[in-house]
Design an enzyme around this catalytic site. Structure first.
Site, PDB file in Angstrom:
ATOM      1  N   ASP A  83       0.876  -1.203   0.000  1.00  0.00           N
ATOM      2  CA  ASP A  83       0.041  -0.103  -0.054  1.00  0.00           C
ATOM      3  C   ASP A  83       1.052   1.365  -0.058  1.00  0.00           C
ATOM      4  OD1 ASP A  83      -2.525   1.625   0.457  1.00  0.00           O
ATOM      5  OD2 ASP A  83      -1.928   1.958   2.527  1.00  0.00           O
ATOM      6  N   ASP A 142      -0.250   5.009   0.761  1.00  0.00           N
ATOM      7  CA  ASP A 142      -0.446   6.239   1.706  1.00  0.00           C
ATOM      8  C   ASP A 142      -0.372   5.692   3.291  1.00  0.00           C
ATOM      9  OD1 ASP A 142      -0.858   8.111  -0.216  1.00  0.00           O
ATOM     10  OD2 ASP A 142      -2.733   6.898  -0.959  1.00  0.00           O
ATOM     11  N   ASP A 167      -1.417  -0.369   5.990  1.00  0.00           N
ATOM     12  CA  ASP A 167      -1.739   0.307   7.327  1.00  0.00           C
ATOM     13  C   ASP A 167      -3.154   0.313   7.548  1.00  0.00           C
ATOM     14  OD1 ASP A 167      -2.949   3.350   6.822  1.00  0.00           O
ATOM     15  OD2 ASP A 167      -2.124   2.366   5.328  1.00  0.00           O
TER      16      ASP A 167
END
Length: 219
Positions: A7, A9, A179
């Site tokens: 991922d 961001d 996250d």
């Protein structure tokens, strides 16, 4: 091929490039500050809560792309990358990418943020494969519409499955670092799910599953 998927961001970056792009447009005076910033913040909170309507968000996020020619947009993007994105690049994230690269793994970023913003970030990080939400581009200009399946939640799984079929590859031995609880569908699919500075929902899920958790911010 062993895929190492990341991922972007709040995983490889210590912030959200999509949200920061909106703030950047506000500072440029390209969009109405009060209304755009309020909407941008509301969508970001919905994303964190897991309630985001990705198609509604795309209509909002792609409107400035459709309102300006590509040369102007690319000029703004160059400034944005230097002023806003570069400070978000985590040294530990670059080290993690380098470790997988040295191991011979194939690196991929998979992100809900659109390709206009993320393609040069993937290039900056030395990641050759990118799956991102696609704004429609027609005759050298963005239309403001979404092209294809948005790369979000289950959409990430669908987009990756298409990529695997096109390349004749599988998820054998694969890694995915994220996250966000929005990425649980894809984390469930790989052989090695890793939570990176996870949000509360993902951390709770990871503890139940026994998934490893790391930090790229506090090392």
């Amino acid at each position: 091929m062993t895929l190492a998927i990341f991922d972007l961001d709040n995983t490889l970056l210590s912030g959200d490039s999509d949200y920061e792009w909106g703030r950047f447009l506000v500072e440029l005076g390209v969009v109405d500050a009060e209304t755009y910033e309020a909407a941008n913040r509301a969508f970001y909170e919905q994303y964190k809560a897991g309630t985001l309507d990705i198609r509604e968000f795309c209509r909002f996020a792609f409107r400035p792309l459709a309102s300006h020619d590509l040369a102007t947009l690319e000029g703004w993007r160059s400034r944005f990358l230097a002023e806003r994105v570069e400070p978000l690049v985590l040294p530990a994230a670059e080290a993690l990418l380098a470790r997988h690269r040295d191991d011979g793994d194939t690196l991929m970023i998979i992100t809900a943020t659109n390709r206009f913003i993320t393609a040069p970030i993937a290039e900056r990080l030395g990641v050759p494969h990118l799956l991102a939400t696609e704004p429609e581009l027609r005759d050298g200009r963005y239309t403001g519409e979404l092209a294809g399946v948005p790369c979000f939640q289950e959409g990430k799984v669908r987009r990756l499955e298409t990529w695997l079929k096109e390349h004749g590859e599988t998820l054998a031995g694969s890694w995915f670092y994220s996250d966000s609880h929005n990425d649980i569908p894809l984390l469930e699919r790989v052989d090695h799910p890793v939570v990176v500075d996870g949000d509360v929902k993902l951390t709770d899920h990871a503890q139940e599953k026994g998934w490893p958790m790391i930090s790229l911010r506090y090392v």
